[in-house]
Design a protein around this motif. Structure first.
Motif, PDB file in Angstrom:
ATOM      1  N   UNK A 124       8.223  -4.684  -3.751  1.00 56.94           N
ATOM      2  CA  UNK A 124       6.851  -4.786  -4.260  1.00 56.94           C
ATOM      3  C   UNK A 124       6.122  -3.447  -4.191  1.00 56.94           C
ATOM      4  N   UNK A 125       6.304  -2.746  -3.090  1.00 52.09           N
ATOM      5  CA  UNK A 125       5.608  -1.479  -2.916  1.00 52.09           C
ATOM      6  C   UNK A 125       6.173  -0.759  -1.699  1.00 52.09           C
ATOM      7  N   UNK A 126       5.936   0.543  -1.648  1.00 51.04           N
ATOM      8  CA  UNK A 126       6.284   1.332  -0.461  1.00 51.04           C
ATOM      9  C   UNK A 126       4.998   1.625   0.296  1.00 51.04           C
ATOM     10  N   UNK A 127       5.105   1.741   1.613  1.00 46.48           N
ATOM     11  CA  UNK A 127       3.910   1.837   2.452  1.00 46.48           C
ATOM     12  C   UNK A 127       3.388   3.255   2.618  1.00 46.48           C
ATOM     13  N   UNK A 128       4.134   4.241   2.161  1.00 49.30           N
ATOM     14  CA  UNK A 128       3.744   5.639   2.322  1.00 49.30           C
ATOM     15  C   UNK A 128       2.681   6.043   1.298  1.00 49.30           C
ATOM     16  N   UNK A 129       2.015   7.187   1.517  1.00 45.77           N
ATOM     17  CA  UNK A 129       0.983   7.619   0.559  1.00 45.77           C
ATOM     18  C   UNK A 129       1.554   8.051  -0.787  1.00 45.77           C
ATOM     19  N   UNK A 130       2.832   8.488  -0.803  1.00 46.45           N
ATOM     20  CA  UNK A 130       3.463   8.914  -2.056  1.00 46.45           C
ATOM     21  C   UNK A 130       4.673   8.030  -2.360  1.00 46.45           C
ATOM     22  N   UNK A 131       5.032   7.974  -3.631  1.00 51.38           N
ATOM     23  CA  UNK A 131       6.252   7.257  -4.000  1.00 51.38           C
ATOM     24  C   UNK A 131       7.472   7.955  -3.390  1.00 51.38           C
ATOM     25  N   UNK A 132       8.552   7.199  -3.285  1.00 50.01           N
ATOM     26  CA  UNK A 132       9.770   7.736  -2.693  1.00 50.01           C
ATOM     27  C   UNK A 132      10.734   8.167  -3.785  1.00 50.01           C
ATOM     28  N   UNK A 133      11.403   9.310  -3.596  1.00 49.68           N
ATOM     29  CA  UNK A 133      12.364   9.758  -4.607  1.00 49.68           C
ATOM     30  C   UNK A 133      13.511   8.773  -4.807  1.00 49.68           C
TER      31      UNK A 133
ATOM     32  N   UNK B 214      13.169   5.542  -4.784  1.00 49.98           N
ATOM     33  CA  UNK B 214      12.645   4.402  -5.552  1.00 49.98           C
ATOM     34  C   UNK B 214      11.467   4.891  -6.409  1.00 49.98           C
ATOM     35  N   UNK B 215      11.727   5.756  -7.367  1.00 53.49           N
ATOM     36  CA  UNK B 215      10.621   6.379  -8.114  1.00 53.49           C
ATOM     37  C   UNK B 215       9.789   5.408  -8.935  1.00 53.49           C
ATOM     38  N   UNK B 216      10.346   4.250  -9.262  1.00 58.11           N
ATOM     39  CA  UNK B 216       9.606   3.285 -10.084  1.00 58.11           C
ATOM     40  C   UNK B 216       8.824   2.267  -9.257  1.00 58.11           C
ATOM     41  N   UNK B 217       8.945   2.339  -7.942  1.00 55.93           N
ATOM     42  CA  UNK B 217       8.231   1.396  -7.068  1.00 55.93           C
ATOM     43  C   UNK B 217       6.918   2.040  -6.638  1.00 55.93           C
ATOM     44  N   UNK B 218       5.783   1.413  -6.912  1.00 52.23           N
ATOM     45  CA  UNK B 218       4.491   2.019  -6.564  1.00 52.23           C
ATOM     46  C   UNK B 218       4.237   1.993  -5.058  1.00 52.23           C
ATOM     47  N   UNK B 219       3.281   2.784  -4.634  1.00 50.34           N
ATOM     48  CA  UNK B 219       2.806   2.670  -3.262  1.00 50.34           C
ATOM     49  C   UNK B 219       1.886   1.447  -3.170  1.00 50.34           C
ATOM     50  N   UNK B 220       1.675   0.966  -1.954  1.00 48.75           N
ATOM     51  CA  UNK B 220       0.745  -0.151  -1.754  1.00 48.75           C
ATOM     52  C   UNK B 220      -0.641   0.236  -2.266  1.00 48.75           C
ATOM     53  N   UNK B 221      -1.015   1.486  -2.009  1.00 51.30           N
ATOM     54  CA  UNK B 221      -2.319   1.960  -2.462  1.00 51.30           C
ATOM     55  C   UNK B 221      -2.420   1.950  -3.985  1.00 51.30           C
TER      56      UNK B 221
END
Length: 326
Positions: A223-232, A234-241
């Protein structure tokens, strides 16, 4: 004139003293450096420290000895460091829990994270990912929040254990999304991810290595990654923010601290060698293969970050009424 000459002499002496104190003693280190790692062998923190050891041995001219002392959310290992002589020969590797959140989670602490240590450098940041079983009737974070609001107290979310950064990430998500999820503790990120995969629990907050291959295979929904930036990875997965909860940031981390009172010159020398290793391209690539991001920092930056994290998690823990039984 005599007074002026005397004042100039004092100023010059102070300048020479400051310059000398800015440099570590010429013979440091003159014996092995014990590094107390508050995690068991085989975990990501232990692996990162052992990646750095060969380079540190070479640059420091002494052996860096890894001493694994896990337990009590990192409190056991760091209590050893807090009581050690402040001479640069005993260091600790602690995580977000022991260095920031535990002071709010535990009724009694064997040390004060803000007073008993001198931060040296952060080592790595550990992003988490919110995952779900494909059977969950939500494909995006927005869908997930809507589903949780329609079924308050019905959806369960697994995490890597009470008091862990993953637990706090889930609590922060619930608070910011204004939803009620049932938080289910597991003994680590891996078992939590596997139970989501098996359909035994619908959702989880886990570290990247536990879920990455299953996400890429389409067996888990990210659903989302918890970090402030997207992860390389999983580039298509948004951040929670990005996905709707603006300002959300929950990243696991660990770093090196020395006992309070350790001379700043020694801290600076250690920082220079540690950050030099973290900036090595081969070491950076190896760390990213583990699912952690190198995070070299200056001592004052790391200290400010620990203080900010302590304040942030104290509020989250208080609101969620999270306590660790001792």
């Amino acid at each position: 004139m005599r007074h002026l000459a005397r004042a100039l002499a004092v100023l010059l002496a102070a300048g020479f003293t400051a310059a000398a104190s800015a440099q570590a003693p010429a013979d440091f280190p003159k014996q092995p450096i014990r590094t107390v790692v508050t995690f068991p062998p085989g975990g990501s923190a232990d692996a990162v420290v052992r990646m750095l050891v060969p380079r540190l041995n070479e640059k420091l001219g002494q052996q860096v000895i890894v001493d694994n002392r896990p337990g009590a959310g990192g409190n056991i290992g760091l209590s050893i460091v807090a009581k050690a002589p402040p001479d640069g020969y005993t260091l600790g590797v602690g995580a977000a829990g022991a260095l920031s959140a535990n002071s709010s989670l535990y009724e009694k602490m064997p040390f004060d994270p803000l007073k008993d240590f001198k931060p040296v450098s952060m080592l790595a940041a550990i992003p988490f990912v919110i995952i779900g079983n494909p059977s969950v009737a939500a494909k995006t974070q927005k869908d997930l929040i809507a589903l949780a609001k329609s079924q308050p107290g019905k959806l369960s979310i697994a995490h890597g254990g009470n008091g862990t950064a993953m637990h706090l990430s889930a609590a922060l998500f619930s608070q910011m999304a204004d939803v009620k999820l049932v938080e289910v503790p597991y003994k680590g990120s891996g078992p939590a991810a596997l139970d989501v995969l098996a359909g035994n629990v619908p959702l989880a907050v886990v570290d990247l290595p536990s879920a990455l291959q299953h996400i890429k295979a389409g067996k888990l929904v990210a659903y989302a990654v918890t970090s402030p930036q997207r992860l390389p990875q999983l580039p298509d997965v948004p951040t929670v923010s990005e996905a709707g909860l603006g300002g959300y940031d929950s990243t696991g981390w660990f770093g090196v601290v020395a006992p309070a009172g350790t001379p700043q010159a020694i801290v600076n020398r250690l920082n220079a060698e540690i950050t030099g290793a973290l900036n090595d391209e081969h070491i950076k690539a190896s760390m990213r293969n583990l699912g952690v991001e190198p995070a070299p920092t200056k001592p004052e930056e790391f200290e400010a970050y620990i203080r900010a994290e302590t304040q942030k998690w104290a509020k989250v823990i208080r609101t969620a009424n999270i306590k660790i039984e001792q």
